[in-house]
Write an enzyme that holds these catalytic residues in place. Structure first.
Site, PDB file in Angstrom:
ATOM      1  N   HIS A 247       1.181  -1.243   0.240  1.00  0.00           N
ATOM      2  CA  HIS A 247      -0.331   0.244   0.449  1.00  0.00           C
ATOM      3  C   HIS A 247       0.721   0.893   0.392  1.00  0.00           C
ATOM      4  CE1 HIS A 247       0.259  -0.713   4.219  1.00  0.00           C
ATOM      5  NE2 HIS A 247       0.086   0.627   4.790  1.00  0.00           N
TER       6      HIS A 247
ATOM      7  N   HIS B 293       0.985   4.229   1.810  1.00  0.00           N
ATOM      8  CA  HIS B 293       1.604   5.181   3.421  1.00  0.00           C
ATOM      9  C   HIS B 293       2.773   4.437   2.952  1.00  0.00           C
ATOM     10  CE1 HIS B 293      -1.106   4.494   6.745  1.00  0.00           C
ATOM     11  NE2 HIS B 293      -1.247   5.576   5.997  1.00  0.00           N
TER      12      HIS B 293
ATOM     13  N   ASP C  50       4.859   5.109   4.880  1.00  0.00           N
ATOM     14  CA  ASP C  50       6.705   4.241   6.033  1.00  0.00           C
ATOM     15  C   ASP C  50       6.864   3.028   5.413  1.00  0.00           C
ATOM     16  OD1 ASP C  50       4.030   3.830   6.722  1.00  0.00           O
ATOM     17  OD2 ASP C  50       4.424   2.186   7.945  1.00  0.00           O
ATOM     18  N   HIS C  51       6.290   2.488   4.118  1.00  0.00           N
ATOM     19  CA  HIS C  51       6.416   0.793   3.030  1.00  0.00           C
ATOM     20  C   HIS C  51       7.452   1.969   1.988  1.00  0.00           C
ATOM     21  CE1 HIS C  51       3.382  -1.054   5.228  1.00  0.00           C
ATOM     22  NE2 HIS C  51       3.567  -0.877   6.066  1.00  0.00           N
TER      23      HIS C  51
ATOM     24  N   HIS D  57      -7.333  -2.450   5.729  1.00  0.00           N
ATOM     25  CA  HIS D  57      -6.377  -1.128   6.135  1.00  0.00           C
ATOM     26  C   HIS D  57      -6.681   0.623   6.204  1.00  0.00           C
ATOM     27  CE1 HIS D  57      -2.949   0.247   8.292  1.00  0.00           C
ATOM     28  NE2 HIS D  57      -2.053   1.239   6.760  1.00  0.00           N
TER      29      HIS D  57
ATOM     30  N   ASP E 186      -0.352  -4.399   5.964  1.00  0.00           N
ATOM     31  CA  ASP E 186      -0.679  -3.685   6.922  1.00  0.00           C
ATOM     32  C   ASP E 186      -2.188  -3.848   7.327  1.00  0.00           C
ATOM     33  OD1 ASP E 186       1.052  -2.258   7.502  1.00  0.00           O
ATOM     34  OD2 ASP E 186       1.036   0.082   7.881  1.00  0.00           O
TER      35      ASP E 186
ATOM     36  N   HIS F  27       6.649  -5.047  11.408  1.00  0.00           N
ATOM     37  CA  HIS F  27       6.175  -4.029  11.739  1.00  0.00           C
ATOM     38  C   HIS F  27       5.710  -3.541  13.606  1.00  0.00           C
ATOM     39  CE1 HIS F  27       3.138  -0.551  10.471  1.00  0.00           C
ATOM     40  NE2 HIS F  27       3.213  -0.866   9.222  1.00  0.00           N
TER      41      HIS F  27
HETATM   42 ZN   LIG Z   1       2.545   0.661   8.351  1.00  0.00          ZN
HETATM   43 ZN   LIG Z   2       0.315   1.249   6.170  1.00  0.00          ZN
END
Ligand SMILES: [Zn+2]
Ligand SMILES: [Zn+2]
Length: 294
Positions: A64, A66, A68-69, A159, A182, A257
């Protein structure tokens, strides 16, 4: 026995930066092929530390979009190129991936030109080019790509409000590694994890998170405490992960995670009580840790 699949954890944390756990990212390898699942912050550095330089990655899969990914994509693209890659990078992900990749490439446009002007034909004109395929997924895992001998199946996870969001199931020689992405516990994750040899599950210890939020409030950081409290609604609790592993007949549950970003001395507290839910093997992932499946 030869290794059928191997997972290498590059980053096992979440959006909040720490020195001991980097942004979510892992490599799944098999039959000479290396697939990168997500590119969290610090992933490119971790690739070198793991001995898998960026030019040896055959394809990238985003769960996805986001931050942080995704945010190490820019570094990854440059280092892959100057590492000798001469073909566009295959990239798979949910709707929005093409726009995101185009944005990273655009941010690098001046750098790309400078390097081509300076190094000339030593560097491939392919530069940071990507071959992006936006894919869709339902609640049953379905093949979206086959790279070498690794079949990659995607399934939809929950998510929300992040939509779409995927988990991936990677298979070779009858062995399987599942990466939840996530998500909270949901039908897609349960279906995608059926009988898996190894499930990498999003994991939040809600009790330990509440302690962290309390400490932040205690020092007057109400905003960060409140943002972390919001995160409870769209990440699986450690208990949910254990219940999915039990219900899906998973052989080995690996919690990643991890929220909060615990240190080794806190792992017993992080996993306390899970063996009453799931009687398979449980591990807490660490950056640069590898799990081979024979
Ligand atoms: Zn994440
Ligand atoms: Zn996420």
């Amino acid at each position: 026995m030869a290794v059928s699949l191997e997972i290498t954890f590059l980053g096992t944390s979440s959006p909040i930066h720490t020195g001991h756990r980097f942004g979510p990212c892992q490599v799944v390898s098999g039959g000479g092929v290396n697939l990168l699942i997500d590119i969290g912050w610090g992933a490119t550095l971790r690739l070198y530390q793991a001995g898998i330089p960026p030019q040896r990655i055959d394809a990238v899969f985003f769960t996805h979009l986001h931050s942080d990914h995704t945010t190490d994509m820019a570094d990854f693209l440059v280092m892959r190129w100057v590492g000798g890659a001469t073909a566009p990078l295959p990239v798979y992900g949910p709707a929005g991936t093409a726009r995101m990749v185009a944005g990273f490439r655009e941010a690098l446009a001046a750098d790309t030109k400078f390097r081509l002007d300076h190094h000339g034909e030593k560097l491939s004109p392919v530069a940071t080019e990507c071959d992006v395929k936006e894919v869709s997924a339902g609640e049953e895992p379905a093949v979206i790509a086959t790279v070498g001998e690794i079949a990659v199946k995607a399934f939809h996870v929950d998510h929300r409000p992040v939509m779409p969001a995927f988990g991936y199931r990677l298979e070779r020689n009858g062995r399987s590694v599942v990466i939840s992405g996530d998500t909270v516990a949901c039908a897609g994750l349960l279906n995608g994890s059926q009988g898996a040899d190894l499930l990498v599950c999003d994991s939040m210890n809600k009790r330990m998170m509440a302690d962290v939020e309390g400490r932040l409030r205690g020092i007057g950081n109400e905003l960060q405490a409140s943002l972390l409290a919001d995160a409870h609604t769209y990440h699986a609790s450690v208990e949910d992960g254990a219940a999915i592993a039990r219900d899906a007949g998973v052989k080995h549950l690996v919690l990643s995670h991890v929220m909060p970003a615990i240190v080794p001395e806190q792992e017993a507290e992080f996993t306390a009580g899970l063996d009453a839910i799931y009687d398979g093997k449980i591990s807490v992932a660490h950056d640069l840790e590898r799990f081979p499946l024979e």
